[in-house]
Scaffold this motif. Sequence first.
Motif, PDB file in Angstrom:
ATOM      1  N   GLY A   1       0.689  -1.261  -0.030  1.00 38.71           N
ATOM      2  CA  GLY A   1       0.059   0.130   0.095  1.00 38.71           C
ATOM      3  C   GLY A   1       0.884   1.319   0.056  1.00 38.71           C
ATOM      4  O   GLY A   1       2.013   1.210  -0.137  1.00 38.71           O
ATOM      5  N   ILE A   2       0.418   2.326   0.363  1.00 37.38           N
ATOM      6  CA  ILE A   2       0.962   3.534   0.390  1.00 37.38           C
ATOM      7  C   ILE A   2       1.961   3.536   1.617  1.00 37.38           C
ATOM      8  O   ILE A   2       3.147   4.141   1.330  1.00 37.38           O
ATOM      9  N   ASP A   3       1.562   3.349   2.793  1.00 35.86           N
ATOM     10  CA  ASP A   3       2.406   3.464   3.789  1.00 35.86           C
ATOM     11  C   ASP A   3       2.839   2.155   4.379  1.00 35.86           C
ATOM     12  O   ASP A   3       3.586   2.028   5.352  1.00 35.86           O
ATOM     13  N   HIS A   4       2.024   0.808   4.117  1.00 30.89           N
ATOM     14  CA  HIS A   4       2.194  -0.436   4.772  1.00 30.89           C
ATOM     15  C   HIS A   4       2.155  -1.418   3.629  1.00 30.89           C
ATOM     16  O   HIS A   4       1.702  -1.182   2.550  1.00 30.89           O
TER      17      HIS A   4
ATOM     18  N   ASN B   1       6.928 -22.560  14.463  1.00 32.28           N
ATOM     19  CA  ASN B   1       7.343 -23.365  13.165  1.00 32.28           C
ATOM     20  C   ASN B   1       6.045 -23.194  12.162  1.00 32.28           C
ATOM     21  O   ASN B   1       5.723 -24.005  11.453  1.00 32.28           O
ATOM     22  N   HIS B   2       5.674 -21.825  12.042  1.00 29.24           N
ATOM     23  CA  HIS B   2       4.594 -21.444  10.909  1.00 29.24           C
ATOM     24  C   HIS B   2       4.805 -19.992  10.626  1.00 29.24           C
ATOM     25  O   HIS B   2       5.443 -19.139  11.232  1.00 29.24           O
ATOM     26  N   TRP B   3       4.134 -19.696   9.494  1.00 31.10           N
ATOM     27  CA  TRP B   3       4.140 -18.299   8.936  1.00 31.10           C
ATOM     28  C   TRP B   3       2.870 -17.625   9.441  1.00 31.10           C
ATOM     29  O   TRP B   3       1.936 -18.260   9.497  1.00 31.10           O
ATOM     30  N   LYS B   4       2.805 -16.211   9.646  1.00 30.87           N
ATOM     31  CA  LYS B   4       1.982 -15.563   9.920  1.00 30.87           C
ATOM     32  C   LYS B   4       1.975 -14.323   9.207  1.00 30.87           C
ATOM     33  O   LYS B   4       2.712 -13.444   8.800  1.00 30.87           O
ATOM     34  N   LYS B   5       0.602 -13.858   8.789  1.00 30.89           N
ATOM     35  CA  LYS B   5       0.448 -12.733   8.099  1.00 30.89           C
ATOM     36  C   LYS B   5       0.231 -11.537   8.988  1.00 30.89           C
ATOM     37  O   LYS B   5      -0.332 -11.558   9.800  1.00 30.89           O
ATOM     38  N   GLU B   6       0.896 -10.557   8.604  1.00 29.26           N
ATOM     39  CA  GLU B   6       0.791  -9.348   9.280  1.00 29.26           C
ATOM     40  C   GLU B   6       0.827  -8.054   8.551  1.00 29.26           C
ATOM     41  O   GLU B   6       1.221  -8.047   7.388  1.00 29.26           O
ATOM     42  N   LYS B   7       0.750  -6.794   8.943  1.00 28.13           N
ATOM     43  CA  LYS B   7       0.629  -5.577   8.149  1.00 28.13           C
ATOM     44  C   LYS B   7       2.325  -5.090   8.788  1.00 28.13           C
ATOM     45  O   LYS B   7       2.347  -5.001   9.918  1.00 28.13           O
ATOM     46  N   PHE B   8       3.134  -4.789   7.682  1.00 29.75           N
ATOM     47  CA  PHE B   8       4.357  -4.199   8.153  1.00 29.75           C
ATOM     48  C   PHE B   8       4.693  -2.595   7.463  1.00 29.75           C
ATOM     49  O   PHE B   8       4.089  -2.469   6.467  1.00 29.75           O
ATOM     50  N   ARG B   9       5.141  -2.003   8.285  1.00 28.80           N
ATOM     51  CA  ARG B   9       5.687  -0.696   7.790  1.00 28.80           C
ATOM     52  C   ARG B   9       6.753  -0.833   6.669  1.00 28.80           C
ATOM     53  O   ARG B   9       7.205  -2.185   6.368  1.00 28.80           O
ATOM     54  N   TYR B  10       6.939  -0.013   5.657  1.00 30.20           N
ATOM     55  CA  TYR B  10       8.047  -0.301   4.672  1.00 30.20           C
ATOM     56  C   TYR B  10       9.175  -0.844   5.291  1.00 30.20           C
ATOM     57  O   TYR B  10       9.664  -0.165   6.091  1.00 30.20           O
ATOM     58  N   PRO B  11      10.115  -1.434   4.654  1.00 29.99           N
ATOM     59  CA  PRO B  11      11.191  -2.280   5.156  1.00 29.99           C
ATOM     60  C   PRO B  11      12.348  -1.301   5.071  1.00 29.99           C
ATOM     61  O   PRO B  11      12.351  -0.353   4.373  1.00 29.99           O
TER      62      PRO B  11
END
Length: 348
Positions: free
Chosen positions: A52-55, A66-76
């Motif tokens: 997105g624009i900011d995330h 031992n698993h993947w989690k979906k999250e909202k992140f700031r730009y790396p």
Amino acid sequence: MKTNHPGPLVGILSARKADGSIAGNGPLFIALQKKLISLDGKSFVFIPEDAGIDHIMGYTFLPEQNHWKKEKFRYPDIVYNRVPFRKSEQSEQCQQFFTILNEKNIPYFNPCFIDKFELYELFKRHSFLKTFLPETILIEGKKDLFLFQKEHKSIYLKPTQSSKGKGILRLRLTDAAELQLDGIHQHELFKSFDHFWEKYGVELLTKNYLAQVEIKSAKYKGNRFDFRILAHGEDKGYTVTGVGIRQSQTQDITTHIPSGGRLLPYEILQTNEHDNFIEAIVPEIGMALSDRYGYFGEFSIDAGVSMTGHHYIYEVNSKPMRFDEEEIEEKKMEQLCRIFLQLSDYEN
């Protein structure tokens, strides 16, 4: 220096597969996450469509669960380009995302796949690297290829935009003045060049093939071998991360392991001449690529040596495959994380 968390946030750019799942080298992504956590950093895998624009919506691996989690992140703080498909990387969304990164001054590395003939032309203009190139032409018509094949007798035909030995063919003039075409799983004889072109001409032109003179490769215990060289950026130059040997077995068209090649330790065939060649080409290739395309933090090289002892550069890969040598893979993790820290200003 960033102060909002102890270490860098690394975005690993990938693409979606036809079935909707995220493509890419899962074991590599997991290993990088574990290594980054030990350095107080964190990584997440994402696709351009989820930016997105900011995330950015992405997936981070949780080692404890031992698993993947979906999250909202700031730009790396930095993006590692591991988009596995040329078509995905060339898409409008992916290119727009690179533009956003530039606008936000977010560094990213390994900007693109490399076209084999573009690479040849780039190195041909390089005073040092050009001495290691097999003669090569882009197939633009029947006459060009006919004259090239007539002159060299034995040539390779390679798609300019492929990897892992896919689509590679060898065309040889036999003692009976016929043309013999060999692929990984095919063997055909043609009475003349006209007969060959009639069957394969359209494919060679539409899939953008190049023709390259066949190098009579040095052999080990009766079979040809190539060098697989992994390199990474270091400070203002480039360093050799590891070298492996790939040897042909059931067929001698390619030494790639998925096509029946086998792995040998470099130490078996290591010489001062080989070492000097590898150490000399890596920094020159790294700088040439980065000057032309943008920063390459890593790449691998397919190289070889002829029966007369002359070294050759065959290909350079911008998205290196996994090396079967565990020690090279471990060193790759260290080098990548060092680059992450360095480019995102977290290096001490």
